[in-house]
Structure formats: structure tokens, C-alpha cells
Design an enzyme around this catalytic site. Structure first.
Site, short mmCIF file in Angstrom:
data_model
loop_
_atom_site.label_atom_id
_atom_site.label_comp_id
_atom_site.label_asym_id
_atom_site.label_seq_id
_atom_site.Cartn_x
_atom_site.Cartn_y
_atom_site.Cartn_z
N ASP A 73 0.89 -1.15 0.00
CA ASP A 73 0.00 0.00 0.00
C ASP A 73 0.92 1.20 0.00
O ASP A 73 1.86 1.26 0.79
CB ASP A 73 -0.92 0.01 1.22
CG ASP A 73 -2.03 1.06 1.07
OD1 ASP A 73 -2.52 1.25 -0.06
OD2 ASP A 73 -2.39 1.69 2.07
N SER A 74 0.70 2.09 -0.92
CA SER A 74 1.64 3.20 -1.03
C SER A 74 0.90 4.48 -1.35
O SER A 74 -0.26 4.46 -1.77
CB SER A 74 2.69 2.90 -2.11
OG SER A 74 2.05 2.52 -3.32
#
Length: 201
Positions: A73-74
Site C-alpha cells: 500500500d503506497s
């Protein structure tokens, strides 16, 4: 050959991990994406942190397929916006994955912010879940937010992000340059020992 699921349909993310494994000399791993496995229900990304979302995605993937699963997740944290868009990066403008609208909204919100206060960072949390393994790592890529989009490579906020010490945007870097420096590259490299162990190295 050990199959490892990357919980993504983004070919660029899959290729990034393939390149990092190849550069590190880790053989015996076949990277597959969500398009290569039977579809399963994916939980919504509701955690307040990148780490929480990445771990939830990796747990879902492992539980559904039995394959070791890597998920990330970025997003972008902007200092002048108190760390936002953060976990909301992909849907900042209200529509998930509309890069142009997200970039336009971010530029509008930073319109009055002077150059010396436009600092931020790309953040990536990567999780690996396999039999008896749960590991979550975090990579950060510091830089500043430009005043207009520049460059055609990359995706998301890349055209607005100028990495620390570089006068080019992230969207002007070659894939190899981006891998060497990027938040996701930094996080994935921390998973290499665990991935190598899965492959029996």
C-alpha cells in the site's frame, strides 16, 4: 519454482518486483498477479496506515490462494497537508485511480505554498504473508512537490514528485533509476531475505 502472488493487477508493480529479484540474484521465484489466479473477494482498504492495508491485502491473498503473498500500500505524504493524501492517495479527488484529477486537486491545494515548504515523501509499506511468515516493511522516498506535471514515465503522482537531490520528476526517471531509489523499491529490497528463504536459498 516457488510461485509468489503479488496482490495487484498493476503490471508495473509486478515487473518492479521481478527486476529487483533478478538484480539481487534471487532465482526460483515465479511472480504472479491477481489476473493469474482465480478471483477472490478483496477486502476494502480501510486501515488508517499503509502497513495495516498492506498486511490485510497479503493475508487475504494467502488465505484465498495458499500462495505466499506480497502486497503493498503506497501513497504520497505532503508536509504542508499534514501528511495527506496518505492512505487516501489513489482516491484523493474522490474517484479511485484518476491520476489527472488527483494531481490537479493536489496542485490546487498547494497553490499558495512556497517552494521551501513543498516537501513530502512517497511511502510504501510492503507485507509478505506465507506459511508461518508475516513481515511488514516500510520504504520512504523524500522529495518536493512541483508546480506542474513533468514527464511521461511512471503513474500516479510521479509527474509532480521531484526526488531529493534531483531536478527531474519521478516521471522523468528511467525504470532502473526509479527502482534504485523508489519507496517501493526500498521496501521490496527489505523483503528479499524472506523471499530468498521461500525459494530455498
Amino acid at each position: 519454482m516457488t510461485r509468489v502472488l503479488v496482490a495487484s493487477r498493476n503490471a508495473k508493480k509486478l515487473n518492479e518486483l521481478r527486476r529487483i529479484l533478478a538484480e539481487a540474484g534471487v532465482a526460483g521465484i515465479e511472480i504472479v498477479g491477481l489476473n493469474d489466479v482465480p478471483e477472490y473477494p478483496e477486502a476494502p482498504e480501510t486501515a488508517p496506515t499503509f502497513e495495516g492495508n498492506a498486511l490485510a491485502k497479503a493475508r487475504d491473498g494467502f488465505a484465498a490462494t495458499g500462495l505466499p503473498c506480497v502486497a503493498d500500500d503506497s501513497g504520497l505524504e505532503v508536509d504542508a497537508l499534514n501528511g495527506m493524501p496518505g492512505v487516501l492517495s489513489a482516491r484523493w479527488s474522490g474517484t479511485h485511480g484518476n491520476d489527472e484529477a488527483n494531481n490537479a486537486l493536489l496542485l490546487a491545494q498547494l497553490g499558495d505554498v512556497p517552494d521551501d515548504r513543498r516537501g513530502g515523501r512517497f511511502v510504501s509499506a510492503c507485507a509478505l504473508v506465507a506459511d508461518g511468515v508475516e513481515e511488514v516493511v516500510r520504504g520512504e522516498w523524500p522529495g518536493t512537490i512541483g508546480r506542474k506535471p513533468v514527464g511521461d514515465n511512471g503513474f500516479g503522482y510521479d509527474p509532480l514528485f521531484f526526488p531529493e537531490g534531483d531536478d527531474r520528476s519521478s516521471a522523468q526517471l528511467t525504470p532502473a533509476e526509479k527502482d534504485a531509489a523508489s519507496h517501493r523499491g526500498r521496501a521490496l529490497k527489505q523483503l528479499l531475505p524472506a523471499l530468498a528463504a521461500l525459494a530455498g536459498h
